[in-house]
Structures are given as C-alpha cells and as structure tokens.
Design an enzyme around this catalytic site. Sequence first.
Site, PDB file in Angstrom:
ATOM      1  N   CYS A  88       7.698   2.365  19.999  1.00  0.00           N
ATOM      2  CA  CYS A  88       7.539   3.234  18.778  1.00  0.00           C
ATOM      3  C   CYS A  88       7.865   2.469  17.523  1.00  0.00           C
ATOM      4  O   CYS A  88       9.202   1.874  17.512  1.00  0.00           O
ATOM      5  CB  CYS A  88       8.475   4.359  18.752  1.00  0.00           C
ATOM      6  N   CYS A  91      10.898   3.832  15.454  1.00  0.00           N
ATOM      7  CA  CYS A  91      12.183   3.797  16.127  1.00  0.00           C
ATOM      8  C   CYS A  91      12.582   2.169  15.819  1.00  0.00           C
ATOM      9  O   CYS A  91      14.037   2.045  15.779  1.00  0.00           O
ATOM     10  CB  CYS A  91      11.912   3.699  17.607  1.00  0.00           C
TER      11      CYS A  91
END
Length: 165
Positions: A88, A91
């Site tokens: 991600c 993230c």
Amino acid sequence: MSIHKSFFAIAVLMLLASACSCKTESGKKPQDSSKHITNKNVKGDKKMKTVEMNSEMFKSKIMDYETSSEWNYKGDRPAIIDFYATWCGPCKATAPNVEKIAEEFDGKIDVYKVDVDQQQELAAVFGVQSIPTILFIPKTGTPTKNVGAMGYAQLKEAVNEVLLK
C-alpha cells in the site's frame, strides 16, 4: 487539449489516486512480499519504537475480543495501532510519520503496527476495510479511528488531543 496538457492531467490524476487510501482485499497476498516492514531500523542498529502486533499479542496487551465484546483496554499507556499492508503506497507514506511519533512520545504512548494481510482477523475485528487505518486508543474511554494517510502534524495533533489530553 494538447498532448502535453493531457499527459500532465493524467499524471496528476494518478498521483491523486495513489494518495487515497488503499482498499483491502480479504485473502489477497501482498504483491511484493519481500518488502515487509520490520522492527529494525536500517539507519544504524537502533531498534524502531513501533512494534509489529499479531492477534495473540493484541489479546494480551490490548483487549481479548474472544472473551468479551465490550471494550476493556488492558494497556498501561495510551496506544496507536497502524493497520497497513506492505503493498500500500499511502501506508508506506504514513509509516515514517508513525515511527517519528513513536520516537517522540516514547514512554508516553505505545505504538503498534498490524499487517492486514498477515492479521486478517484483527483487521476484521475493527472493521478495517481501507488502509492505512490508524486506531487511537486512550487509556480510558473508547478508541477512535482515522482512515487514510496521515502526516506527522496530523498524527501529533491526534496524540495530543485524543491520547494525552
């Protein structure tokens, strides 16, 4: 519209799309499992302040969700739990900010990370459907949740307003 303006518009749209939160896909493996976030800091041999958490650790340090559905925090200090995935983009952008908060507030709050691909049960317990999702757990009261990437200033404000008020 010229080809250069079209290319620029597409590039901006792609950049904005990558800044949005990633949707989790239950049961899907990360695209590149070789890039796991670990508890070792690459800069020197210093240990990072964030701790990777699994469901057993969660049940012993945070709350045993198998024995009670009522929130009962077991921790001694307020905590942050960063739900993330290695694949991600948002993230990865949030991770250094979470680490900086963990270092700055060391001894005042606990900071944990949960890989949603490895700990699907924990993600399900908190209804994590998009990542990053950051759970702010005060010492007393109920936790609050933020979905999406957070900058350092946003994290610090949340720590001061939610956890250390």
